[in-house]
Design a protein around this motif. Structure first.
Motif, PDB file in Angstrom:
ATOM      1  N   VAL A 123      42.372  52.763  47.408  1.00 29.85           N
ATOM      2  CA  VAL A 123      42.063  51.362  47.707  1.00 29.85           C
ATOM      3  C   VAL A 123      43.167  50.843  48.615  1.00 29.85           C
ATOM      4  N   LYS A 124      42.777  50.404  49.809  1.00 27.23           N
ATOM      5  CA  LYS A 124      43.727  49.910  50.798  1.00 27.23           C
ATOM      6  C   LYS A 124      43.470  48.434  51.074  1.00 27.23           C
ATOM      7  N   GLY A 125      44.472  47.779  51.638  1.00 30.69           N
ATOM      8  CA  GLY A 125      44.294  46.405  52.072  1.00 30.69           C
ATOM      9  C   GLY A 125      43.540  46.340  53.390  1.00 30.69           C
ATOM     10  N   PHE A 126      43.236  45.137  53.823  1.00 26.97           N
ATOM     11  CA  PHE A 126      42.523  44.935  55.086  1.00 26.97           C
ATOM     12  C   PHE A 126      43.538  44.775  56.216  1.00 26.97           C
ATOM     13  N   SER A 127      43.298  45.525  57.295  1.00 25.95           N
ATOM     14  CA  SER A 127      44.201  45.413  58.440  1.00 25.95           C
ATOM     15  C   SER A 127      44.085  44.058  59.125  1.00 25.95           C
ATOM     16  N   SER A 128      42.898  43.496  59.099  1.00 25.13           N
ATOM     17  CA  SER A 128      42.687  42.155  59.665  1.00 25.13           C
ATOM     18  C   SER A 128      41.751  41.387  58.737  1.00 25.13           C
ATOM     19  N   ALA A 129      42.306  40.516  57.920  1.00 28.49           N
ATOM     20  CA  ALA A 129      41.517  39.734  56.968  1.00 28.49           C
ATOM     21  C   ALA A 129      40.845  38.574  57.701  1.00 28.49           C
ATOM     22  N   VAL A 130      39.531  38.413  57.481  1.00 32.28           N
ATOM     23  CA  VAL A 130      38.761  37.396  58.203  1.00 32.28           C
ATOM     24  C   VAL A 130      38.475  36.171  57.355  1.00 32.28           C
ATOM     25  N   ASP A 131      38.770  36.227  56.071  1.00 31.70           N
ATOM     26  CA  ASP A 131      38.528  35.067  55.221  1.00 31.70           C
ATOM     27  C   ASP A 131      39.621  34.984  54.166  1.00 31.70           C
TER      28      ASP A 131
ATOM     29  N   ASN B  61      34.029  44.939  45.671  1.00 35.19           N
ATOM     30  CA  ASN B  61      33.945  44.458  44.296  1.00 35.19           C
ATOM     31  C   ASN B  61      35.308  44.051  43.755  1.00 35.19           C
ATOM     32  N   LEU B  62      36.363  44.753  44.167  1.00 33.08           N
ATOM     33  CA  LEU B  62      37.703  44.354  43.750  1.00 33.08           C
ATOM     34  C   LEU B  62      38.114  43.024  44.383  1.00 33.08           C
ATOM     35  N   VAL B  63      37.671  42.780  45.613  1.00 35.15           N
ATOM     36  CA  VAL B  63      37.934  41.482  46.244  1.00 35.15           C
ATOM     37  C   VAL B  63      37.339  40.359  45.401  1.00 35.15           C
ATOM     38  N   GLU B  64      36.096  40.531  45.001  1.00 31.48           N
ATOM     39  CA  GLU B  64      35.436  39.501  44.190  1.00 31.48           C
ATOM     40  C   GLU B  64      36.076  39.388  42.811  1.00 31.48           C
ATOM     41  N   HIS B  65      36.468  40.528  42.244  1.00 35.64           N
ATOM     42  CA  HIS B  65      37.082  40.521  40.907  1.00 35.64           C
ATOM     43  C   HIS B  65      38.403  39.756  40.915  1.00 35.64           C
ATOM     44  N   LEU B  66      39.256  40.029  41.902  1.00 31.55           N
ATOM     45  CA  LEU B  66      40.531  39.343  41.950  1.00 31.55           C
ATOM     46  C   LEU B  66      40.375  37.867  42.301  1.00 31.55           C
ATOM     47  N   TRP B  67      39.417  37.545  43.127  1.00 29.51           N
ATOM     48  CA  TRP B  67      39.203  36.143  43.518  1.00 29.51           C
ATOM     49  C   TRP B  67      38.703  35.327  42.321  1.00 29.51           C
TER      50      TRP B  67
ATOM     51  N   ILE C 119      34.841  49.244  35.084  1.00 32.96           N
ATOM     52  CA  ILE C 119      33.914  48.269  35.650  1.00 32.96           C
ATOM     53  C   ILE C 119      34.695  47.287  36.510  1.00 32.96           C
ATOM     54  N   ALA C 120      34.207  47.064  37.731  1.00 28.36           N
ATOM     55  CA  ALA C 120      34.785  46.082  38.648  1.00 28.36           C
ATOM     56  C   ALA C 120      33.677  45.188  39.176  1.00 28.36           C
ATOM     57  N   ASN C 121      33.745  43.922  38.881  1.00 31.90           N
ATOM     58  CA  ASN C 121      32.741  42.946  39.320  1.00 31.90           C
ATOM     59  C   ASN C 121      31.348  43.321  38.843  1.00 31.90           C
ATOM     60  N   GLY C 122      31.276  43.867  37.616  1.00 28.79           N
ATOM     61  CA  GLY C 122      29.984  44.212  37.037  1.00 28.79           C
ATOM     62  C   GLY C 122      29.427  45.551  37.460  1.00 28.79           C
ATOM     63  N   VAL C 123      30.132  46.322  38.280  1.00 34.07           N
ATOM     64  CA  VAL C 123      29.670  47.625  38.756  1.00 34.07           C
ATOM     65  C   VAL C 123      30.538  48.702  38.119  1.00 34.07           C
ATOM     66  N   GLU C 124      29.902  49.747  37.602  1.00 36.68           N
ATOM     67  CA  GLU C 124      30.647  50.826  36.942  1.00 36.68           C
ATOM     68  C   GLU C 124      30.957  51.932  37.935  1.00 36.68           C
ATOM     69  N   TYR C 125      32.200  52.435  37.857  1.00 40.79           N
ATOM     70  CA  TYR C 125      32.649  53.552  38.690  1.00 40.79           C
ATOM     71  C   TYR C 125      33.118  54.688  37.784  1.00 40.79           C
ATOM     72  N   LYS C 126      32.987  55.930  38.261  1.00 44.49           N
ATOM     73  CA  LYS C 126      33.197  57.101  37.413  1.00 44.49           C
ATOM     74  C   LYS C 126      34.663  57.367  37.115  1.00 44.49           C
TER      75      LYS C 126
ATOM     76  N   TYR D 290      43.787  37.086  50.323  1.00 41.86           N
ATOM     77  CA  TYR D 290      44.366  37.102  48.980  1.00 41.86           C
ATOM     78  C   TYR D 290      44.374  38.520  48.410  1.00 41.86           C
ATOM     79  N   PHE D 291      43.290  39.268  48.634  1.00 34.95           N
ATOM     80  CA  PHE D 291      43.230  40.649  48.141  1.00 34.95           C
ATOM     81  C   PHE D 291      44.308  41.514  48.787  1.00 34.95           C
TER      82      PHE D 291
END
Length: 352
Positions: free
Chosen positions: A228-236, A344-350, A204-211, A241-242
């Motif tokens: 899962v990759k990082g963002f090439s250009s983070a806008v916020d 969801n991982l962005v929200e989980h880590l934040w 479960i990540a941010n309340g969502v279940e993945y298989k 942080y992710f």
């Protein structure tokens, strides 16, 4: 035999010996010639045992470990398995024990450890590639093993490693002119998942279940549900942080490449083998010994105390197997799941 013939034979023998003595003398006088040096192998063996292995040996355990990159106990264990390889029954196979896919119990432990250490729930490990230079690459093959960012032919290793430096997957043998994406298309990383031999372990990540779990990867890898990759250009700030946390956790596999090359000097130098199969065996041997040392030091997250059992294949028709593989392939390459999981991982880590 008559006395005359016996005398002739003795004369010939003496002549031959005198001739060989003259040849030896001439060789000794020539500083550029090769000489035969008689080595006392028995004395060398006795000195080696007295220095490192006998009771009350000269060098301590720490000095032995610094010299041979492993403790004396592990060294003797590996040596004993090699010496007894032809006995019946055969000893346990190193590949089944030390270069295997994670079991159901292993996956749960990896989930827990990576979420506790890195903050990523459902993380199986990190994936990346390493180049090994090939000094003896045949001239006819140099074109397919050369790449612009390397001045010499190389062969690539694809590996998956966890935080404890355990290497769970290794695929070696692709020409160095390829990139990480080409290696992925030929490796067997997802074969068990596509053949439904690997269990689905949800998280479960941010309340969502993945298989099933995922691997951290760099930007060249595709936008699949299992990466899962990082963002090439983070806008916020959240995405910034992710990306920073993802890059830090992804260094697990990069750290392993440095440990492999630092521990086994043969991987630092260009390979002098002429055949690719020899290089493949050397690479896998170094990786297996690496995992053995990790286990002996008790650094491994998943305990290696299980008995290998081949996967049980379900009896299905050809059409059913093709349909199942096509369905699993769509799940593996699902771009929407990739984007949703990363969000969801962005929200989980934040929120941590």
């Amino acid at each position: 035999m008559s006395s005359s013939s016996s005398s002739s034979h003795d004369d010939y023998t003496n002549y031959t010996l005198n001739l060989l003595d003259q040849v030896d003398d001439s060789l000794d006088d020539d500083v550029n010639s090769r000489r035969y040096v008689r080595h006392d192998h028995y004395d060398a063996h006795n000195r080696l045992m007295g220095d490192y292995f006998d009771e009350g040996c000269k060098y301590t355990e720490d000095q032995f470990k610094r010299r041979f990159r492993m403790c004396r106990r592990v060294f003797l264990r590996v040596m004993n398995d090699i010496l007894n390889y032809d006995v019946n029954p055969l000893p346990s196979h190193f590949i089944c024990d030390y270069l295997r896919e994670p079991s159901l119990h292993d996956i749960h432990r990896l989930y827990e450890a990576h979420e506790r250490i890195h903050g990523f729930p459902g993380m199986l490990g990190s994936i990346d590639c390493m180049h090994w230079a090939w000094a003896k690459c045949p001239v006819a093959w140099r074109g397919q093993y050369l790449r612009g960012d390397h001045s010499h032919p190389t062969i690539m290793l694809e590996a998956v490693a966890s935080y404890d430096n355990w290497i769970w997957h290794a695929y070696f043998g692709v020409a160095g002119s390829n990139n990480d994406l080409n290696v992925l298309n030929t490796s067997d990383l997802f074969n068990s998942m596509l053949n439904e031999d690997m269990p689905d372990v949800p998280f479960i990540a941010n309340g969502v279940e993945y298989k099933r779990g995922y691997y951290l990867a760099d930007g060249i890898y595709p936008t699949w549900a299992s990466f899962v990759k990082g963002f090439s250009s983070a806008v916020d700030e959240k995405r910034t942080y992710f990306s920073r946390q993802q890059a830090a956790a992804h260094k697990d596999v990069e750290r392993n490449f440095g440990i492999l090359q630092g521990r086994w000097h043969i991987l630092q130098q260009p390979a002098r083998a002429y055949a690719r199969i020899q290089m493949r065996r050397l690479m896998y041997t170094c990786i297996i010994l690496h995992n053995i040392i990790i286990e002996d030091n008790r650094y491994n997250i998943a305990e290696n105390d299980w008995v290998y059992e081949p996967p049980q294949h379900i009896q299905r028709t050809w059409i059913e197997r093709c349909d199942a593989r096509a369905r699993r392939t769509r799940e593996l390459c699902d771009r929407e799941v990739h984007e949703g999981l990363r969000s969801n991982l962005v929200e989980h880590l934040w929120a941590l």
